[in-house]
Design an enzyme around this catalytic site. Structure first.
Site, short mmCIF file in Angstrom:
data_model
loop_
_atom_site.label_atom_id
_atom_site.label_comp_id
_atom_site.label_asym_id
_atom_site.label_seq_id
_atom_site.Cartn_x
_atom_site.Cartn_y
_atom_site.Cartn_z
N PRO A 240 0.79 -1.25 0.00
CA PRO A 240 0.00 0.00 0.00
C PRO A 240 0.81 1.29 0.00
O PRO A 240 0.80 2.06 0.96
CB PRO A 240 -0.83 -0.14 1.28
N CYS A 241 1.49 1.55 -1.10
CA CYS A 241 2.24 2.80 -1.21
C CYS A 241 1.32 4.01 -1.22
O CYS A 241 1.76 5.14 -0.97
CB CYS A 241 3.14 2.78 -2.45
#
Length: 279
Positions: A240-241
């Site tokens: 989850p950047c």
């Protein structure tokens, strides 16, 4: 297709006209819908009203999350999140490719690829026999396939399903707790692996900063390098950047578009806070 295109258009309008504080009527007109239809469509997608959603994507909300002094080391099952919002690292396992697996253009790699439609648009999926090697939001399956072949010119790449890809599709289309462990098989430097592993520890509905991630991996002065590694993330959403923002609370950029990042963060906030919103 889950109405994402309309929602993204609405978010872009809101971002472009934020200082004017557009009304529901203004936003609905911008996406060529009646206020009633737009309100109903938006709530069907997000699980909350447009007004409530705006609170979740505001600068003040982001600052409030950062002020909680959340640290990546605190990310455990006891975070108080609901079953569908449990941490990614509880079911995502990441393995780095060996030099022999990606040398010479990937001549020893066998990759299958496909696509699926998600809450946030079309997603291109690719996996080796060991795990997922690429996930990206895309407007064109053919273009993404061409990019994959350019990246791995000697790999055996075929379009089709595999057990791993079916599991990823299940993640995007069913309740998260029904999904078995997901395996990732990525090309990465040791530093990139540390950064991506840190990203996996950011809970759904929370955010972190480049500086906090740098501290968590014992490289407190490497914020810029962390930013580069975040930008090089090959596995959209699962790593989850999108949960990394600037220390000022500003969301910042995103490889797959600022509107999509805003949409994902707002949708996740609605889900964690308890409003009904299902992928």
């Amino acid at each position: 297709m889950h109405h994402y295109e309309t929602i993204a258009e609405a978010i872009k309008y809101i971002n472009d006209h934020y200082t004017e504080q557009p009304s529901l009527d203004d936003i609905a007109a911008a996406v060529h819908l009646s206020p009633f239809h737009f309100q109903r469509l938006f709530k069907e997608w997000a699980g909350v009203s447009p007004k409530k959603f705006l609170q979740y994507i505001s600068l003040q909300h982001a600052k409030t999350l950062l002020e909680k002094n959340y640290t990546l080391e605190d990310a455990t099952f006891e975070t108080g999140l609901s079953g569908t919002s449990r941490l990614h690292d509880m079911f995502v396992n990441m393995e780095a490719m060996t030099p022999g697996e990606y040398k010479n253009g990937g001549e020893n790699l066998h990759i299958k690829c496909t696509f699926t439609i998600t809450q946030f648009g079309m997603v291109f999926l690719a996996a080796t026999d060991k795990g997922v090697c690429n996930i990206q939001f895309t407007e064109s399956f053919e273009n993404s396939l061409a990019e994959l072949r350019a990246q791995w010119p000697k790999a055996q790449i075929t379009v089709g399903e595999s057990p791993i890809l079916k599991t990823v599709k299940q993640f995007f289309t069913e309740r998260n707790e029904t999904v078995k462990d997901l395996r990732l098989h990525v090309k990465a430097t040791p530093f990139q692996l540390k950064v991506w592993e840190a990203l996996l520890k950011i809970p759904c509905g929370q955010v972190s900063t480049y500086g906090k991630i740098a501290e968590s991996i014992q490289h407190p002065k490497a914020s810029r390098a962390v930013g580069t590694a975040v930008g090089d993330n090959p596995i959209a959403y699962l790593i989850p950047c999108h949960r990394v923002i600037r220390s000022t609370g500003i969301l910042g950029g995103y490889h797959w578009g600022k509107e999509r990042k805003t949409a994902i963060l707002g949708w996740e906030a609605a889900k964690v806070i308890g409003e009904k919103a299902a992928i």
